[in-house]
Design a protein around this motif. Sequence first.
Motif, PDB file in Angstrom:
ATOM      1  N   GLY A   1       4.203  82.053  60.738  1.00  0.00           N
ATOM      2  CA  GLY A   1       5.203  81.207  60.085  1.00  0.00           C
ATOM      3  C   GLY A   1       6.619  81.566  60.488  1.00  0.00           C
ATOM      4  N   LEU A   2       7.368  80.542  60.891  1.00  0.00           N
ATOM      5  CA  LEU A   2       8.774  80.749  61.239  1.00  0.00           C
ATOM      6  C   LEU A   2       9.649  79.934  60.287  1.00  0.00           C
TER       7      LEU A   2
ATOM      8  N   PRO B   1       6.363  76.282  62.066  1.00  0.00           N
ATOM      9  CA  PRO B   1       7.724  76.326  61.511  1.00  0.00           C
ATOM     10  C   PRO B   1       7.727  75.632  60.149  1.00  0.00           C
ATOM     11  N   SER B   2       8.596  76.074  59.269  1.00  0.00           N
ATOM     12  CA  SER B   2       8.690  75.361  57.992  1.00  0.00           C
ATOM     13  C   SER B   2       9.328  74.001  58.261  1.00  0.00           C
ATOM     14  N   PRO B   3       9.176  73.058  57.330  1.00  0.00           N
ATOM     15  CA  PRO B   3       9.723  71.712  57.565  1.00  0.00           C
ATOM     16  C   PRO B   3      11.247  71.741  57.673  1.00  0.00           C
ATOM     17  N   VAL B   4      11.799  70.645  58.188  1.00  0.00           N
ATOM     18  CA  VAL B   4      13.256  70.530  58.211  1.00  0.00           C
ATOM     19  C   VAL B   4      13.748  70.641  56.768  1.00  0.00           C
TER      20      VAL B   4
ATOM     21  N   LEU C   1       6.563  78.128  53.117  1.00  0.00           N
ATOM     22  CA  LEU C   1       5.425  78.482  53.979  1.00  0.00           C
ATOM     23  C   LEU C   1       4.314  79.190  53.195  1.00  0.00           C
ATOM     24  N   GLN C   2       4.551  79.361  51.919  1.00  0.00           N
ATOM     25  CA  GLN C   2       3.601  80.111  51.094  1.00  0.00           C
ATOM     26  C   GLN C   2       2.160  79.607  51.259  1.00  0.00           C
ATOM     27  N   ASP C   3       1.268  80.544  51.507  1.00  0.00           N
ATOM     28  CA  ASP C   3      -0.168  80.281  51.647  1.00  0.00           C
ATOM     29  C   ASP C   3      -0.525  79.376  52.826  1.00  0.00           C
ATOM     30  N   GLN C   4       0.419  79.133  53.726  1.00  0.00           N
ATOM     31  CA  GLN C   4       0.103  78.281  54.874  1.00  0.00           C
ATOM     32  C   GLN C   4      -0.041  79.090  56.148  1.00  0.00           C
TER      33      GLN C   4
ATOM     34  N   GLU D   1       3.727  87.483  49.889  1.00  0.00           N
ATOM     35  CA  GLU D   1       3.251  88.339  50.964  1.00  0.00           C
ATOM     36  C   GLU D   1       2.062  87.690  51.661  1.00  0.00           C
ATOM     37  N   PRO D   2       2.214  87.298  52.940  1.00  0.00           N
ATOM     38  CA  PRO D   2       1.073  86.737  53.656  1.00  0.00           C
ATOM     39  C   PRO D   2       0.014  87.817  53.911  1.00  0.00           C
ATOM     40  N   THR D   3      -1.210  87.386  54.248  1.00  0.00           N
ATOM     41  CA  THR D   3      -2.296  88.371  54.396  1.00  0.00           C
ATOM     42  C   THR D   3      -1.969  89.437  55.424  1.00  0.00           C
TER      43      THR D   3
END
Lengths: 331, 372
Positions: free
Chosen positions: A5-6, A32-35, A66-69, A103-105
């Motif tokens: 994720g960026l 990338p996260s959305p605009v 970006l959580q959980d993605q 916190e991502p995995t």
Amino acid sequence: MLKVGLPRALLYYQYYPYWSVFFETLGTKVVPSPVTNEDILMSGVQNAVDDCCLPVKCYFGHVLSLQDQVDVLFVPRVVCDRIGGLQCPKILGLPDMVQGLWEPTLGIQAPTVDVRRGHAGWEQGLRAVGRRLGISGATMHRAQSNAEFAQSFYQRALEGGLVTHEAYQATRRAVGLPAMVCRNKQGRFAAAELKIGVLGHPYLIYDPYLSQDLLARLNSFGVTPITAEMVPGALVSAGNARLVKPLFWSLGQRILGAAAHFLDGHVDGVIHLTSFGCGPDSLVGEMIARWARRGKRVPFMSLSFDEHSGEAGLVTRLEAFVDMLKRRAVR
Amino acid sequence: MKVTFPRMGYLDIPLRSILQDLGLTVVTPPPCTARTVALGTRHSPEFACYPFKLNIGNYLEAFAQGADTILMAGGSGPCRFGYYAQVQREILTDLGYQFEMLVLEPPRGQIDVLLRQLAKLTGHPDLRTVWRAFRLGWEKINALDALERKAMATRAYEMQRGAVTRLLAKAVKEVDAAASVLETRLARRRGEEAMAAMAKKRRQALRIGIVGEIYTVLEPFANMRVAERLGEMGVEVERALFLGDWIRTNLFLDALGLRRERPEVRAARPFVNHFVGGEGRESVGNTVLYSKRGFDGVLQLGPLTCMPEIVAEGILPRVSRELGIPCMTLMFDEHAGEAGILTRLEAFVELMERRRRAKGERSEGGKMLSGN
Ligand code: SF4
Ligand code: SF4
């Protein structure tokens, strides 16, 4: 496939080609996260300290979106990305500030990028990340050189007058990656009679939501916007050479150098976009405003953006400024 | 040539002593007042940090008294302070003043550069005079730090309100007047003893640690005298930053290349693992240290929009949660209202009191259980 994720905020606007090409060559999926949109900004505003500047609040929102993605979040600690150019304290402390949002995995990857005194530059920083993700040395090497090529291509495309998104698409074509779908509207601007120099941090002026589409709006008023990124590096350095003491912020250096160039009469007007609560902007903006006042050649306007700035106020001020420039041009 | 410099806490005392001993004529800016703020705010960028504005106010008030040379420190970033002098020079020049601005850039390991800069300023190559001037200045710094430390530790126990503040002011005056290292030491000793000998309330006061941005922590005008007020509310205060410590680590140890890892830097590591400019990392590290020493709370001070302190402010809630120490942040600028600050301080003191009572009850309960 591993998803990286960026957050589409802050230095993303400068380094996206580098990061994305690196991670894609590694065989990971770049997300990338959305605009920026209202929800993203609002969640950032709610989760960051009140005293923070607009762009950092926005960054928080992107991290949360970006959580959980994704499996990994990439939040580099960029201290010094080229000799003589530091980032602002908040960018230095960014990985520490976003700790605890979620916190991502595979965790938050926060390599330190500092090219001084033999510290790790991008190369070492990214290599450490690749190693932690279990990538082989050969692949990493290839990713590294692809990323470097992409970044330099991107920089040249920006200097050539492309706006971030379009420069990025050109870069992808150049490195043989498929084009990316993106809702970012900003493309190349139609050439118009009036030219306005637009100064500001890339993460403010190229974020269509934060800057309320300022670049496109100017274009629709019959203006060609010229950003600091479009000014060739040599001219930027020449502008900075006028300072008694060199500035130590790399973003500020580009802005001041471009300002000096613009104010010499290479554009019809200059607009400085500042973020509410930004530290460096307060001093850099003051220098530019004083230069403009002393030079008396090129009209100058400063616009401050925060989470409450209304569209109506911006349009009124822009229109008045552009009208004034048009009247001057007729004279 | 009449030299002036910005004020910061008691900095004017040792600095004046050093510069005068080097043979310079000094114009000390008058203590900050509402007028200083008004002048500084009028001529500074709207969003500059508060110390910048007060500096400008100091310069203008010193110019009015005949100063024509400014001595200021520089810096190499990443915080704004390193560029203060450059922008300040532009502002004063545009206002039409004729002056010279001498900026002492941190020598980054080159002590000879520092000495050359000083020689240029004083035209005084006589090394013995230079050494003596600095020796006395350094002694004064240490004396003032010690006196302030003592005052903050004893104010909570004074029987008569304002007694410690009066003793401190008297001792500070004596240090200022001292002409030798010995006189300085005596002044310090007398002051410390007077405060120690004062009649005392017998109780264990709450203990609070003050962390934050150096200028705001050191300059009582910029922080609305919070240390004094807390003392008068019956709280023992300890400050993480003093002039001497700051000079030792930032000027000397750095200049000699001896910067070692300080305890607050190590303590900060789980929360901030990198220098973030100014005192940001130190604020977090000192909070950890205060919590380990059993303090009742930590107060973070800084100017509004202060970048390193905002980083720390964003991290402190986590420190507070994980270590169980109450933290409060106060950010100051020219609009900060005294009433608002007082209310917040009182509320914080009350919170700390409640926590202490709750803790006391819990441990008494424990005793009863084990006693039967
Ligand atoms: S440079 Fe300004 S806008 Fe960017 S992070 Fe720092 S304070 Fe915020
Ligand atoms: S540490 Fe804070 S007050 Fe000092 S220059 Fe930086 S932002 Fe300003």
